[in-house]
Design a protein around this motif. Structure first.
Motif, PDB file in Angstrom:
ATOM      1  N   UNK A  24     -22.421  35.169 -35.289  1.00  0.00           N
ATOM      2  CA  UNK A  24     -22.773  36.505 -34.887  1.00  0.00           C
ATOM      3  C   UNK A  24     -24.336  36.495 -34.554  1.00  0.00           C
ATOM      4  N   UNK A  25     -24.351  36.851 -33.357  1.00  0.00           N
ATOM      5  CA  UNK A  25     -25.989  36.856 -33.049  1.00  0.00           C
ATOM      6  C   UNK A  25     -26.526  38.229 -33.304  1.00  0.00           C
ATOM      7  N   UNK A  26     -27.811  38.305 -33.574  1.00  0.00           N
ATOM      8  CA  UNK A  26     -28.298  39.586 -33.839  1.00  0.00           C
ATOM      9  C   UNK A  26     -28.245  40.460 -32.794  1.00  0.00           C
ATOM     10  N   UNK A  27     -28.533  41.853 -33.074  1.00  0.00           N
ATOM     11  CA  UNK A  27     -28.345  43.113 -32.452  1.00  0.00           C
ATOM     12  C   UNK A  27     -29.770  42.777 -31.177  1.00  0.00           C
ATOM     13  N   UNK A  28     -29.427  43.379 -30.135  1.00  0.00           N
ATOM     14  CA  UNK A  28     -30.599  43.061 -29.065  1.00  0.00           C
ATOM     15  C   UNK A  28     -30.806  41.661 -28.942  1.00  0.00           C
ATOM     16  N   UNK A  29     -30.100  40.952 -29.033  1.00  0.00           N
ATOM     17  CA  UNK A  29     -30.125  39.467 -28.868  1.00  0.00           C
ATOM     18  C   UNK A  29     -29.504  39.436 -27.244  1.00  0.00           C
ATOM     19  N   UNK A  30     -30.326  38.443 -26.490  1.00  0.00           N
ATOM     20  CA  UNK A  30     -29.895  38.341 -25.100  1.00  0.00           C
ATOM     21  C   UNK A  30     -29.004  36.958 -24.845  1.00  0.00           C
ATOM     22  N   UNK A  31     -27.798  37.129 -24.383  1.00  0.00           N
ATOM     23  CA  UNK A  31     -26.702  36.037 -24.176  1.00  0.00           C
ATOM     24  C   UNK A  31     -26.813  35.801 -22.672  1.00  0.00           C
ATOM     25  N   UNK A  32     -26.067  34.984 -22.234  1.00  0.00           N
ATOM     26  CA  UNK A  32     -25.785  34.700 -20.888  1.00  0.00           C
ATOM     27  C   UNK A  32     -24.815  33.731 -20.573  1.00  0.00           C
ATOM     28  N   UNK A  33     -24.150  33.781 -19.431  1.00  0.00           N
ATOM     29  CA  UNK A  33     -23.284  32.744 -18.815  1.00  0.00           C
ATOM     30  C   UNK A  33     -23.520  32.708 -17.148  1.00  0.00           C
ATOM     31  N   UNK A  34     -22.946  31.695 -16.920  1.00  0.00           N
ATOM     32  CA  UNK A  34     -23.256  31.283 -15.278  1.00  0.00           C
ATOM     33  C   UNK A  34     -21.751  31.097 -14.776  1.00  0.00           C
ATOM     34  N   UNK A  35     -21.807  31.747 -13.380  1.00  0.00           N
ATOM     35  CA  UNK A  35     -20.546  31.669 -12.514  1.00  0.00           C
ATOM     36  C   UNK A  35     -21.048  31.559 -11.122  1.00  0.00           C
ATOM     37  N   UNK A  36     -20.710  30.696 -10.497  1.00  0.00           N
ATOM     38  CA  UNK A  36     -20.983  30.358  -9.154  1.00  0.00           C
ATOM     39  C   UNK A  36     -22.533  30.562  -8.735  1.00  0.00           C
ATOM     40  N   UNK A  37     -23.378  29.988  -9.497  1.00  0.00           N
ATOM     41  CA  UNK A  37     -24.552  29.804  -9.263  1.00  0.00           C
ATOM     42  C   UNK A  37     -25.222  31.003  -9.670  1.00  0.00           C
ATOM     43  N   UNK A  38     -24.815  31.954 -10.176  1.00  0.00           N
ATOM     44  CA  UNK A  38     -25.289  33.175 -10.751  1.00  0.00           C
ATOM     45  C   UNK A  38     -25.399  33.250 -12.191  1.00  0.00           C
ATOM     46  N   UNK A  39     -26.533  33.717 -12.667  1.00  0.00           N
ATOM     47  CA  UNK A  39     -26.681  34.002 -14.186  1.00  0.00           C
ATOM     48  C   UNK A  39     -26.347  35.433 -14.449  1.00  0.00           C
ATOM     49  N   UNK A  40     -25.727  35.507 -15.506  1.00  0.00           N
ATOM     50  CA  UNK A  40     -25.208  36.926 -15.840  1.00  0.00           C
ATOM     51  C   UNK A  40     -25.935  37.173 -17.349  1.00  0.00           C
ATOM     52  N   UNK A  41     -26.756  38.231 -17.418  1.00  0.00           N
ATOM     53  CA  UNK A  41     -27.509  38.404 -18.876  1.00  0.00           C
ATOM     54  C   UNK A  41     -26.778  39.526 -19.470  1.00  0.00           C
ATOM     55  N   UNK A  42     -26.370  39.339 -20.908  1.00  0.00           N
ATOM     56  CA  UNK A  42     -25.942  40.407 -21.644  1.00  0.00           C
ATOM     57  C   UNK A  42     -26.987  40.830 -22.666  1.00  0.00           C
ATOM     58  N   UNK A  43     -26.801  41.878 -23.196  1.00  0.00           N
ATOM     59  CA  UNK A  43     -27.526  42.381 -24.673  1.00  0.00           C
ATOM     60  C   UNK A  43     -26.591  42.601 -25.600  1.00  0.00           C
ATOM     61  N   UNK A  44     -26.681  42.139 -26.629  1.00  0.00           N
ATOM     62  CA  UNK A  44     -25.865  42.511 -27.781  1.00  0.00           C
ATOM     63  C   UNK A  44     -26.062  43.930 -28.273  1.00  0.00           C
TER      64      UNK A  44
END
Length: 153
Positions: free
Chosen positions: A28-48
């Motif tokens: 479990x990541x902490x709240x407000x932690x930044x997570x990411x994934x890549x798809x088709x050379x694009x970086x997607x950022x998420x915030x918990x």
């Protein structure tokens, strides 16, 4: 924010509802932690945003969600969202990730500040001083207009 390719996977996307993504995590990541994934050379950022249970988190996507789908691997960036802060940022047009939008050169990646950082008393004092200066200006203009529409110097 820069993505490091040596980050370990933290989980997978199990639901996408507009900008809201539910991620099944190994840990479990902490709240407000930044997570990411890549798809088709694009970086997607998420915030918990919310812990749903011991394994599921609800995160907010900070980019468009076109291309996101269930089963995509999500990585932990190792920090909350942060932006560059330095003298070279002054007078520049930057997006929320600290990337230049004004066509100028990239910023040096030296000093970063958490976007959820605590505000210091010095910052509050400076902000209040700027607001007071802004509030004094309309009073001054209104006073000059009130005197018969003539501008007296």
């Amino acid at each position: 924010m820069h993505f490091k390719d040596n980050n370990q996977p933290i989980g997978i996307i199990i639901e996408v509802h507009g900008p809201v993504v539910v991620i099944d995590c190994n840990r479990l990541p902490p709240l407000k932690q930044a997570l990411c994934t890549r798809f088709d050379h694009t970086l997607y950022l998420f915030e918990v945003h919310q812990h749903l249970d011991e394994k599921l988190v609800r995160a907010i996507t900070l980019h468009g969600t076109a291309g996101l789908r269930r089963g995509m691997i999500v990585f932990d960036t190792g920090s909350p969202l942060h932006v560059p802060v330095s003298e070279s940022c002054l007078g520049r047009l930057l997006n929320v990730f600290g990337e230049p939008l004004d066509g100028g050169p990239d910023l040096p990646q030296q000093n970063f500040r958490n976007i959820h950082a605590n505000v210091t008393k010095r910052d509050i004092r400076r902000n209040v001083e700027l607001r007071l200066k802004w509030l004094d200006l309309p009073e001054y203009v209104a006073f000059r207009v009130f005197l018969g529409g003539f501008y007296f110097v």
